[in-house]
Every structure is written in structure tokens, then in C-alpha cells.
Design an enzyme around this catalytic site. Structure first.
Site, PDB file in Angstrom:
ATOM      1  N   HIS A 220      32.769  28.536  20.942  1.00  0.00           N
ATOM      2  CA  HIS A 220      31.372  28.807  21.275  1.00  0.00           C
ATOM      3  C   HIS A 220      31.190  28.617  22.769  1.00  0.00           C
ATOM      4  O   HIS A 220      32.109  28.169  23.469  1.00  0.00           O
ATOM      5  CB  HIS A 220      30.427  27.918  20.461  1.00  0.00           C
ATOM      6  CG  HIS A 220      30.562  26.458  20.741  1.00  0.00           C
ATOM      7  ND1 HIS A 220      31.682  25.727  20.378  1.00  0.00           N
ATOM      8  CD2 HIS A 220      29.715  25.577  21.361  1.00  0.00           C
ATOM      9  CE1 HIS A 220      31.518  24.467  20.743  1.00  0.00           C
ATOM     10  NE2 HIS A 220      30.338  24.353  21.353  1.00  0.00           N
TER      11      HIS A 220
ATOM     12  N   HIS B 296      29.343  26.661  24.780  1.00  0.00           N
ATOM     13  CA  HIS B 296      28.905  25.443  25.438  1.00  0.00           C
ATOM     14  C   HIS B 296      29.931  25.044  26.501  1.00  0.00           C
ATOM     15  O   HIS B 296      31.137  25.230  26.327  1.00  0.00           O
ATOM     16  CB  HIS B 296      28.712  24.317  24.432  1.00  0.00           C
ATOM     17  CG  HIS B 296      27.374  24.363  23.752  1.00  0.00           C
ATOM     18  ND1 HIS B 296      27.127  23.741  22.551  1.00  0.00           N
ATOM     19  CD2 HIS B 296      26.195  24.953  24.116  1.00  0.00           C
ATOM     20  CE1 HIS B 296      25.862  23.948  22.199  1.00  0.00           C
ATOM     21  NE2 HIS B 296      25.285  24.684  23.130  1.00  0.00           N
TER      22      HIS B 296
ATOM     23  N   ASP C 163      31.382  22.352  27.654  1.00  0.00           N
ATOM     24  CA  ASP C 163      32.533  21.459  27.463  1.00  0.00           C
ATOM     25  C   ASP C 163      33.664  22.154  26.702  1.00  0.00           C
ATOM     26  O   ASP C 163      34.739  21.561  26.527  1.00  0.00           O
ATOM     27  CB  ASP C 163      32.117  20.164  26.764  1.00  0.00           C
ATOM     28  CG  ASP C 163      31.461  20.373  25.406  1.00  0.00           C
ATOM     29  OD1 ASP C 163      30.805  21.412  25.217  1.00  0.00           O
ATOM     30  OD2 ASP C 163      31.604  19.489  24.529  1.00  0.00           O
ATOM     31  N   HIS C 164      33.448  23.393  26.283  1.00  0.00           N
ATOM     32  CA  HIS C 164      34.494  24.186  25.632  1.00  0.00           C
ATOM     33  C   HIS C 164      34.900  25.400  26.469  1.00  0.00           C
ATOM     34  O   HIS C 164      35.759  26.169  26.047  1.00  0.00           O
ATOM     35  CB  HIS C 164      34.013  24.670  24.266  1.00  0.00           C
ATOM     36  CG  HIS C 164      33.733  23.562  23.297  1.00  0.00           C
ATOM     37  ND1 HIS C 164      34.554  23.264  22.232  1.00  0.00           N
ATOM     38  CD2 HIS C 164      32.724  22.658  23.251  1.00  0.00           C
ATOM     39  CE1 HIS C 164      34.065  22.238  21.566  1.00  0.00           C
ATOM     40  NE2 HIS C 164      32.947  21.847  22.166  1.00  0.00           N
TER      41      HIS C 164
ATOM     42  N   HIS D 236      26.196  25.586  14.277  1.00  0.00           N
ATOM     43  CA  HIS D 236      25.993  24.771  15.465  1.00  0.00           C
ATOM     44  C   HIS D 236      24.687  25.224  16.115  1.00  0.00           C
ATOM     45  O   HIS D 236      23.978  26.087  15.564  1.00  0.00           O
ATOM     46  CB  HIS D 236      27.197  24.927  16.407  1.00  0.00           C
ATOM     47  CG  HIS D 236      27.244  23.929  17.516  1.00  0.00           C
ATOM     48  ND1 HIS D 236      26.992  22.583  17.332  1.00  0.00           N
ATOM     49  CD2 HIS D 236      27.519  24.079  18.848  1.00  0.00           C
ATOM     50  CE1 HIS D 236      27.116  21.958  18.483  1.00  0.00           C
ATOM     51  NE2 HIS D 236      27.422  22.838  19.422  1.00  0.00           N
TER      52      HIS D 236
ATOM     53  N   ASP E 268      32.710  23.203  17.086  1.00  0.00           N
ATOM     54  CA  ASP E 268      31.562  22.323  16.840  1.00  0.00           C
ATOM     55  C   ASP E 268      30.767  22.864  15.660  1.00  0.00           C
ATOM     56  O   ASP E 268      30.406  24.045  15.632  1.00  0.00           O
ATOM     57  CB  ASP E 268      30.654  22.260  18.065  1.00  0.00           C
ATOM     58  CG  ASP E 268      31.279  21.460  19.200  1.00  0.00           C
ATOM     59  OD1 ASP E 268      32.438  21.024  19.056  1.00  0.00           O
ATOM     60  OD2 ASP E 268      30.597  21.280  20.229  1.00  0.00           O
TER      61      ASP E 268
ATOM     62  N   HIS F 148      36.884  15.864  19.440  1.00  0.00           N
ATOM     63  CA  HIS F 148      35.515  16.013  19.928  1.00  0.00           C
ATOM     64  C   HIS F 148      34.752  14.710  19.674  1.00  0.00           C
ATOM     65  O   HIS F 148      33.698  14.671  19.051  1.00  0.00           O
ATOM     66  CB  HIS F 148      34.824  17.201  19.257  1.00  0.00           C
ATOM     67  CG  HIS F 148      33.645  17.724  20.028  1.00  0.00           C
ATOM     68  ND1 HIS F 148      32.355  17.332  19.764  1.00  0.00           N
ATOM     69  CD2 HIS F 148      33.557  18.587  21.063  1.00  0.00           C
ATOM     70  CE1 HIS F 148      31.526  17.950  20.592  1.00  0.00           C
ATOM     71  NE2 HIS F 148      32.230  18.724  21.393  1.00  0.00           N
TER      72      HIS F 148
END
Length: 314
Positions: free
Chosen positions: A62, A64, A66-67, A140, A211, A269
Site C-alpha cells: 500500500h 503509506h 513507511d512502506h 486498511h 497492513d 510491523h
């Protein structure tokens, strides 16, 4: 297969853990694939057993940060290897193509290899002679996908000692039998390949959640997995935080592993709040919570290599 964790923290890095990134080494291919690419992933690759030149595919769960925020820098650094590197195929949710194109337009990156971008939909997104990759929608705060990689069954081993005992001469007849054919000897005896080959060996299967809150799609995707890598942002005591932010607890991840009849579970995570040795709740507490539901649970560690072992059928 080997799973190499490049980052196991959620949201932000800690002194011990980088943000999300996971390498999947496909030993038979001499290559590896990357699942998510948080900031600092390229530094982690240099510290790991992975070779950036051998990276073939990237799967983003996805969009976001941090990914995702390590993606462009990693692609640019890989390009410095020049002719040593082959092309890369990048898979991700709707918007992944716009994201890459926008950054490269504003801050030009001249890649020395082909980059193919594929926007993911549910179902099989890649297949070749040896492996199948499937994507499933998970739940998510933004559109998100989980991925499974499943090896196709391998032919069973040839029973060479049985062939020798039968007096079958080495050479083309062995090849015919191994391929499932029928051979006839000069003395008139007939032999069938099915009698000289062990049963097909099942391929390995790994599944990566990205996530998500617990959902049936994750159970289905991970069904029978040799290893499930599932997010475990919170302990169950903080279930309200997990539900509010669209994440899972360790207990919920373990329940997914049980429902999917997975063989192993790696928790990743992890919220930085638990990564404090003398904190009120620690990662040891998280691990105990998971193991009370699913015994073969482990907390993933940055730069550690986890072997996904094959069970051979005789």
C-alpha cells in the site's frame, strides 16, 4: 526460499529496527524479490545477504510512507550498477505508477535498466513455469493488498536403484521413464514411468499481509502457507488502537495463522512502543500472546534470515 527482513518497525524506525521491507530469496533462480520498500531499505540491503543487482521484482502492499519512501532512492542506486543489472517489475495498488512518475518528473532519475510498473488487481498477478503470485485485497485505511508466492509442484525423484534392479539400461530409457513414458526391453518386458518416479513434491508457499485488520481474504490467501508473515503492530491489550489505525494485534495474527492452517508465523510491523526492554509491555509479551494461540510464532528481527524448509514426500 529464504525470507530476509530489511525492516520490522511500524511507522518510524528505531535504533534496532528499520521500517518495512522484506526480501524473498528464490534460491533456485539466483534472484530475490522485495515486498515493500520503506525509507532506508537500500542501506539495509547493503548490510544483508542480498545483492541489489539480483533484485527482480518489487511488490508494494500500500502507499503509506513507511512502506514506500525508500523506493526511488533504491531504484536509483541500483541503476549505478549499470550493465550488471536486469530490469525490474514493480507491482502495487492504484497510484503506484503516478507516484513513481511524479517523483521522476520533478527529480529526474535516469535508470539504466527497464522499469515496468503494473497496477495490481485481485487474483493472480504473475505466473511462470515455477511460481505463482496472487494478490488479495485486505482492510486498511487506504487500498491495500496482501501477496502470496506459491511454487508449483516439482516432479518426483527418479527411482534409479529400482531401474537398475529391473535391468533397464541407462540412457534414453531412464529419461523416458522419468518423463512418465513407457519402455520395452529387448526381452519383451514393458515398464511404465509411474512405477519408477516418486510422487510430485509440493512447492513452498509464503504469504505476506502488509497492513491490515483481520479479514477473511487474508485467511484465504494464506491457506496452507509454509510461512505466514503478518503484521503485528499492537498487543491485544491495545486492540482499540489497532482497530482505529487499521492494524492487527499479535493475538489476531496468530488466529489468522490457525484459521489458514499455516505451518509458521513471523510477526513484523511492530510498534516502537514495545521495543523497550524495561517498558511496561515488551516484544516478549507480544510473542507470548501469539504463541498462546499459535505455538510456531516468532518475532522477526532486522537482517535475520529465515529459511522456509521444504517437506519432502516419499
Amino acid at each position: 526460499m529464504q525470507i530476509v527482513f530489511l525492516g520490522t518497525s511500524s511507522g518510524a524506525p528505531t535504533t534496532k529496527r528499520n521500517v518495512s521491507g522484506i526480501g524473498l530469496r528464490l534460491m533456485d533462480r539466483g534472484a530475490w524479490w522485495l515486498i515493500d520498500c520503506g525509507e532506508g531499505t537500500q542501506h539495509q540491503i547493503m548490510r544483508s545477504v542480498l545483492n541489489i543487482s539480483q533484485l527482480e521484482k518489487i511488490f508494494i502492499t500500500h502507499l503509506h510512507g513507511d512502506h514506500l519512501y525508500g523506493l526511488i532512492g533504491m531504484l536509483a542506486s541500483r541503476s549505478l550498477r549499470g550493465a550488471e543489472t536486469g530490469g525490474i517489475t514493480l507491482y502495487g495498488p492504484k497510484g503506484i505508477d503516478e507516484y513513481v512518475q511524479a517523483i521522476m518528473r520533478i527529480s529526474p532519475v535516469h535508470l539504466q535498466y527497464p522499469l515496468i510498473i503494473k497496477v495490481v488487481e485481485e487474483g493472480i498477478i504473475y505466473e511462470d513455469d515455477t511460481i505463482v503470485v496472487e494478490a488479495a485485497k485486505v482492510k486498511h485505511r487506504v487500498p491495500a493488498f496482501a501477496y502470496s508466492m506459491t511454487e508449483k509442484p516439482r516432479p518426483g525423484a527418479f527411482k534409479i536403484e529400482l531401474a537398475k534392479e529391473a535391468g533397464i539400461p541407462k540412457g534414453p530409457m531412464y529419461a523416458q521413464l522419468k518423463a512418465g513414458g513407457t519402455v520395452q526391453l529387448e526381452d519383451g518386458r514393458v515398464f511404465h514411468g509411474k512405477d519408477f518416479v516418486h510422487p510430485p513434491q509440493p512447492g513452498l508457499k509464503v504469504a505476506f499481509s502488509g497492513d491490515t485488520i483481520p479479514c477473511q481474504n487474508m485467511v484465504r490467501l494464506a491457506q496452507g502457507a509454509d510461512m505466514l508473515v503478518h503484521e503485528s503492530t499492537y498487543v491485544h491489550q491495545h486492540l482499540e488502537l489497532a482497530e482505529r489505525s487499521g492494524h492487527s494485534t499479535a493475538k489476531q495474527a496468530a488466529e489468522i495463522a490457525v484459521a489458514a492452517e499455516a505451518k509458521g508465523l513471523l510477526l513484523t510491523h511492530l510498534s516502537p512502543r514495545y521495543d523497550i526492554e524495561d517498558g511496561p509491555i515488551t516484544l516478549d509479551d507480544m510473542l507470548q500472546e501469539a504463541q498462546e494461540v499459535f505455538l510456531n510464532s516468532q518475532i522477526a528481527q532486522d537482517l535475520c534470515v529465515y529459511e522456509v524448509k521444504r517437506t519432502r514426500l516419499l
